[in-house]
Design an enzyme around this catalytic site. Sequence first.
Site, PDB file in Angstrom:
ATOM      1  N   LYS A   7      64.883  40.461  30.628  1.00 41.45           N
ATOM      2  CA  LYS A   7      65.860  39.401  30.927  1.00 41.45           C
ATOM      3  C   LYS A   7      66.399  38.716  29.671  1.00 41.45           C
ATOM      4  CE  LYS A   7      65.026  38.257  35.690  1.00 41.45           C
ATOM      5  NZ  LYS A   7      63.822  39.067  36.037  1.00 41.45           N
ATOM      6  N   GLU A  25      70.150  29.106  37.447  1.00 45.39           N
ATOM      7  CA  GLU A  25      69.313  28.971  38.634  1.00 45.39           C
ATOM      8  C   GLU A  25      68.197  29.987  38.498  1.00 45.39           C
ATOM      9  OE1 GLU A  25      71.916  31.113  38.903  1.00 45.39           O
ATOM     10  OE2 GLU A  25      70.618  32.769  39.511  1.00 45.39           O
ATOM     11  N   SER A  59      60.255  47.466  33.041  1.00 46.24           N
ATOM     12  CA  SER A  59      61.078  46.259  32.829  1.00 46.24           C
ATOM     13  C   SER A  59      60.298  45.036  32.360  1.00 46.24           C
ATOM     14  CB  SER A  59      61.860  45.925  34.101  1.00 46.24           C
ATOM     15  OG  SER A  59      60.994  45.763  35.207  1.00 46.24           O
TER      16      SER A  59
HETATM   17  C1  PLP Z   1      63.693  39.807  37.184  1.00 47.89           C
HETATM   18  C2  PLP Z   1      62.966  41.063  37.013  1.00 47.89           C
HETATM   19  C3  PLP Z   1      63.391  42.264  37.654  1.00 47.89           C
HETATM   20  C4  PLP Z   1      64.520  42.311  38.629  1.00 47.89           C
HETATM   21  O1  PLP Z   1      65.771  41.982  38.132  1.00 47.89           O
HETATM   22  P1  PLP Z   1      66.874  43.083  37.835  1.00 47.89           P
HETATM   23  O2  PLP Z   1      68.112  42.283  37.594  1.00 47.89           O
HETATM   24  O3  PLP Z   1      66.982  43.949  39.051  1.00 47.89           O
HETATM   25  O4  PLP Z   1      66.450  43.850  36.658  1.00 47.89           O
HETATM   26  C5  PLP Z   1      62.696  43.434  37.381  1.00 47.89           C
HETATM   27  N1  PLP Z   1      61.633  43.449  36.549  1.00 47.89           N
HETATM   28  C6  PLP Z   1      61.193  42.323  35.935  1.00 47.89           C
HETATM   29  C7  PLP Z   1      60.019  42.412  35.037  1.00 47.89           C
HETATM   30  C8  PLP Z   1      61.842  41.102  36.139  1.00 47.89           C
HETATM   31  O5  PLP Z   1      61.395  39.999  35.530  1.00 47.89           O
END
Ligand code: PLP
Length: 404
Positions: free
Chosen positions: A100, A122, A388
């Site tokens: 993010k 938000e 992610s």
């Molecule tokens: C917020 C988050 C997501 C989901 O958000 P996307 O916009 O779909 O990427 C996925 N993995 C992690 C670790 C997150 O913090």
Amino acid sequence: MDQENQYLEDKMKYSVDKKGYYGQFGGAYIPEMLYPNIEELRENYLQIVEEPGFQSQFRKLLKDYVGRPTPLFLAERLSETYGARIYLKREDLCHTGAHKINNTIGQIILAKKLGKQRIIAETGAGQHGVATATVCALVGMECIVYMGSVDMERQKPNVERMRILGAQVVPATSGSQTLKDATNEAMRHWINNPTDTHYIIGSVVGPHPYPDMVARFQSVISEEIKLQLKEATGEEYPGYVLACVGGGSNAAGAFYHFLDHEAVKLVAVEAAGRGVDSGESAATTVLGRPGVLHGSKTLLMQTTDGQVVEPYSISAGLDYPGIGPIHAHLFDTGRVSFLNATDEEAMNAGIELSRLEGIIPAIESAHAFVALQKLGLSPNDVVVINLSGRGDKDLETYIKWGKY
Ligand SMILES: *Cc1c(COP(=O)(O)O)cnc(C)c1O
């Protein structure tokens, strides 16, 4: 059509058009009061982000502050288990623990260039709020984060993280007191403070130009994958790229530079929650229909009379009733295959990755790993999974789950 036009048309097939649409999805469905804010962004964002000055500042912060490039790691024991060559793109190693921050870094620099003095955002689970509070502290800007009061209760550590970073966390007390209500309050704030405030949206959602802007900031992920894969294997295109989808920003970033290379199979994994037919799910492409959510036309889980259905997933980051318009289009055109994973499948995959590779993933990311069981892979397949985020924030959920 001559060859060059056909080529351009193919190249544009999956990117946003001038009006902000991906096929039939996207656009800017906003109250008239927000027009000036959105217009200002739309008119300026491309020019600003393409300026050499912007790019050098963005790249420098990604390198020295976020810790990019994140490694591309050949997961040998996981590869052995699934009979393919599996690489992990380590977004879990970014500062603050997930992808993010790539987007919030981009947007804070943009806000500065637009002369803004204050940031609003938000947040649902608090992850985007923390990434926003972080970059506001970095540049010394005032930060106000709207969060549903129910979510504030559920996500106390993130609320305190934001406060330690100097942000003001404002409870949204209307409606179900969750993300949707926090979004409404943030919008209201923005309408009342159009000239000095920038609104940082955390995924490829919202009115145009947000989805395109966020996708561009996150596209650094696939830019790096191509270079790193070339170095590791001599070939910059993998067989598969896998990512989980909440709103879809990590997936958009991981897919971006492969979209026009149709030989690369792109796989998105949504959260099925307790099962797609259980009434407690967030599998938007299975359960959704076209509708308008957070200012754009997209696929959306809704009742027959158009009320948004409350989504459910064990992972807070995937607990969203829609998907970004780019993903609705990628689903529609068949360019990306959408699978889904239940809570149980994702938790098991998270524990398996911990045991096989010594990496405890965010539960969102664990959903992407479930696809390994469903793709029918063979030993020559090169698979990249976008990891992610890390699982530190999810320790309590792992402990409650208990089966390890
Ligand atoms: C917020 C988050 C997501 C989901 O958000 P996307 O916009 O779909 O990427 C996925 N993995 C992690 C670790 C997150 O913090």
